[in-house]
Design an enzyme around this catalytic site. Structure first.
Site, PDB file in Angstrom:
ATOM      1  CG  LEU A   1       0.274  11.844 -12.221  1.00  0.00           C
ATOM      2  CD1 LEU A   1       0.554  13.338 -12.220  1.00  0.00           C
ATOM      3  CD2 LEU A   1       0.785  11.209 -13.499  1.00  0.00           C
ATOM      4  CD  GLN A   2      -0.100  10.727  -4.565  1.00  0.00           C
ATOM      5  OE1 GLN A   2       0.497  11.073  -3.573  1.00  0.00           O
ATOM      6  NE2 GLN A   2      -1.227  11.300  -4.958  1.00  0.00           N
ATOM      7  NE  ARG A   3      -3.707   4.403  -7.588  1.00  0.00           N
ATOM      8  CZ  ARG A   3      -4.971   4.493  -7.226  1.00  0.00           C
ATOM      9  NH1 ARG A   3      -5.272   4.706  -5.953  1.00  0.00           N
ATOM     10  NH2 ARG A   3      -5.938   4.355  -8.099  1.00  0.00           N
TER      11      ARG A   3
ATOM     12  CG  ASP B   1      -2.976   4.666   1.636  1.00  0.00           C
ATOM     13  OD1 ASP B   1      -2.586   5.424   0.724  1.00  0.00           O
ATOM     14  OD2 ASP B   1      -4.134   4.226   1.702  1.00  0.00           O
TER      15      ASP B   1
ATOM     16  CB  THR C   1      -0.995   0.083   1.180  1.00  0.00           C
ATOM     17  OG1 THR C   1      -1.558   1.397   1.201  1.00  0.00           O
ATOM     18  CG2 THR C   1      -0.391  -0.201   2.545  1.00  0.00           C
TER      19      THR C   1
ATOM     20  CD  GLU D   1      -6.285  10.761  -0.395  1.00  0.00           C
ATOM     21  OE1 GLU D   1      -6.630  10.989  -1.568  1.00  0.00           O
ATOM     22  OE2 GLU D   1      -6.134   9.609   0.058  1.00  0.00           O
TER      23      GLU D   1
ATOM     24  CG  MET E   1      -3.755   9.775  -3.351  1.00  0.00           C
ATOM     25  SD  MET E   1      -3.668   8.318  -4.412  1.00  0.00           S
ATOM     26  CE  MET E   1      -5.047   8.617  -5.500  1.00  0.00           C
ATOM     27  N   GLY E   2      -3.117   9.130   0.638  1.00  0.00           N
ATOM     28  CA  GLY E   2      -2.750   8.495   1.908  1.00  0.00           C
ATOM     29  C   GLY E   2      -3.940   8.265   2.811  1.00  0.00           C
TER      30      GLY E   2
HETATM   31  O1  F6P Z   1      -5.316   3.005  -0.750  1.00  0.00           O
HETATM   32  C1  F6P Z   1      -4.490   3.586  -1.685  1.00  0.00           C
HETATM   33  C2  F6P Z   1      -5.067   4.861  -2.234  1.00  0.00           C
HETATM   34  O2  F6P Z   1      -4.222   5.274  -3.261  1.00  0.00           O
HETATM   35  C3  F6P Z   1      -5.312   5.952  -1.181  1.00  0.00           C
HETATM   36  O3  F6P Z   1      -4.166   6.672  -0.866  1.00  0.00           O
HETATM   37  C4  F6P Z   1      -6.359   6.783  -1.859  1.00  0.00           C
HETATM   38  O4  F6P Z   1      -7.158   7.511  -0.960  1.00  0.00           O
HETATM   39  C5  F6P Z   1      -7.177   5.759  -2.543  1.00  0.00           C
HETATM   40  O5  F6P Z   1      -6.336   4.661  -2.811  1.00  0.00           O
HETATM   41  C6  F6P Z   1      -7.789   6.231  -3.820  1.00  0.00           C
HETATM   42  O6  F6P Z   1      -8.471   5.183  -4.384  1.00  0.00           O
HETATM   43  P1  F6P Z   1      -9.221   5.262  -5.782  1.00  0.00           P
HETATM   44  O7  F6P Z   1      -8.182   5.435  -6.827  1.00  0.00           O
HETATM   45  O8  F6P Z   1      -9.929   3.959  -5.862  1.00  0.00           O
HETATM   46  O9  F6P Z   1     -10.105   6.450  -5.700  1.00  0.00           O
END
Ligand code: F6P
Length: 413
Positions: free
Chosen positions: A301-303, A143, A141, A246, A189-190
């Site tokens: 972008l960050q993930r 997060d 994750t 966020e 995010m997070g």
């Molecule tokens: O759980 C990982 C995450 O990237 C969180 O940081 C973020 O709030 C969430 O997923 C966003 O999910 P989605 O792309 O499904 O809106």
């Protein structure tokens, strides 16, 4: 291991979730598992018997290398919550029927808190009904909020992207502002934990002063105090850059992004989509000060940024997958691989295995001692924790100027 295996990817993707898949597949290939299946879109796809034959994709070491350089969840992901066992046994019976149909001995699930709940439920059901199949969790994750493990695969690469992008946008913002500064607000995010937003502090160094303020969800957000601080900074500096999570909330419990009208969508786990907090704050600052503002949402972008993933993270994600497969081969079930950091400088890492019941559905916040007293910054304690995790890079395989990826065939039969 005599039977076959199946691997699923679940929840928000990361830059290295495919490295964990590569780790599971590598171990299974080494011991000669006959069929290595992937779940197309996690347990949701598995319930429809929608499987991928990994043997069609991974034939040699080059394929493993390409999979490791592929962003997002190669198999497809889902946010699917298994219902409670009582009163819903038909869902579990269906899963075990599919496992038996394909002679699957072990199910691996790569995911975060919610996904570990799936591993817990399935291993509990197997124990309850005397089923022979085994279930292993592989942590993942961005997060970084899983308990027990020092950190989670996927976090370091997102942190590296955030630190890098912060440096770049700070540089950009500094290029103007002769008379008045632009107020730049970056949303990170997070969800409910500030681990990722804290990574904005990693942009600090001899070539970058980093963001002026960092706001994490572990502290209640005070709008008046925020605006007063922004006005003060704007009077003193030619560039003001602020990192916000966020998930920051005001005293009455509302998310800041909700103040601007966002966050309507709620997923199967009851999580609101948190998006729009930077825009909300930028609009507020513009209305209050008349200054030019800009909001950047790093968003997916960050993930997804595998092109700048941390090599440390890639290697650890691979190890978690590989070791989960090894543990299952030794007969373990209902557990997750955990990263243990023995020493941070020089960095020394080890791995262990932990009971899934202590992990599923538990969220670990950013430690309070790493947040400054006024709640507007992150201190060196965090930097010492995170810096070793973002070290190293893996060169993408460029084709026609962009990184090449492994993709699922459309007609898989
Ligand atoms: O759980 C990982 C995450 O990237 C969180 O940081 C973020 O709030 C969430 O997923 C966003 O999910 P989605 O792309 O499904 O809106």
């Amino acid at each position: 291991m005599k039977g076959n295996i199946v691997v699923g990817q679940s929840g928000g993707p990361t830059a290295v979730i495919n490295s964990s898949l590569a780790g599971v597949v590598s171990y299974a290939r080494k011991i000669g598992v006959e069929k290595i299946y992937g779940m197309h879109h996690g347990i949701e796809g598995f319930l429809k018997d929608d499987l991928v034959d990994m043997g069609e994709y991974i034939r040699n070491d080059e394929d493993i290398e390409l999979l490791k350089r592929t962003p997002s969840a190669f198999l497809g992901s889902c946010r699917y919550k298994l219902p409670k066992i009582e009163g819903n046994e038909e869902v579990y019976d269906k899963i075990f029927e599919i496992l038996e149909k394909h002679n699957i001995e072990v199910l691996f699930y790569i995911g975060g808190n919610d996904s570990m709940d799936t591993v817990k439920m399935l291993s509990d059901y197997a124990a309850m009904k005397g089923k022979k199949q085994r279930f292993m969790g592989v942590p993942k994750t961005i997060d970084n909020d899983l308990p027990i493990t020092d950190h989670c695969p996927g976090y370091a690469s997102a942190a590296k992207y955030i630190a890098t992008s912060m440096k770049e946008v700070i540089r950009d913002n500094e290029s103007f502002g002769v008379e008045k500064p632009t107020i730049l607000i970056c949303e990170i995010m997070g969800r409910h934990a500030g681990w990722l937003t804290a990574a904005a502090a990693l942009s600090r160094g001899e070539d970058c002063s980093g963001p002026d303020m960092i706001y994490v969800p572990e502290r209640t957000f005070d709008m008046d105090d925020f605006l007063a601080r922004v006005k003060k900074l704007a009077a003193e500096k030619h560039s003001v850059v602020i990192a916000v999570s966020e998930g920051i909330k005001v005293a009455d419990g509302r998310f800041v992004c909700e103040l601007g009208g966002g966050a309507d969508y709620v997923d199967a786990f009851g999580h609101k989509q948190l998006s729009g907090c930077a825009v909300t704050l930028a609009n507020k600052v513009a209305a209050e000060t008349g200054l030019k503002t800009r909001a950047i949402e790093f968003s997916t972008l960050q993930r997804a940024a595998t092109h700048i993933a941390s090599l440390t993270d890639i290697n650890e994600a691979f190890a978690c997958g590989y070791l989960a497969a090894q543990a299952a081969d030794e007969g373990r079930t209902g557990e997750m691989i955990v990263i243990d950091v023995k020493n941070r400088d020089p960095y020394q890492v080890g791995y262990s295995i932990h009971d899934i019941h202590d992990i599923a559905d538990v969220e670990r916040p950013l430690p309070a001692e790493w947040i400054t007293e006024d709640g507007t910054d992150i201190n060196d304690g965090y930097v010492k924790y995170a810096l070793p995790l973002i070290q190293g890079e893996l060169q993408p395989i460029f084709v026609n100027g962009t990184p090449h990826h492994m993709v699922l065939k459309e007609n898989r039969g």
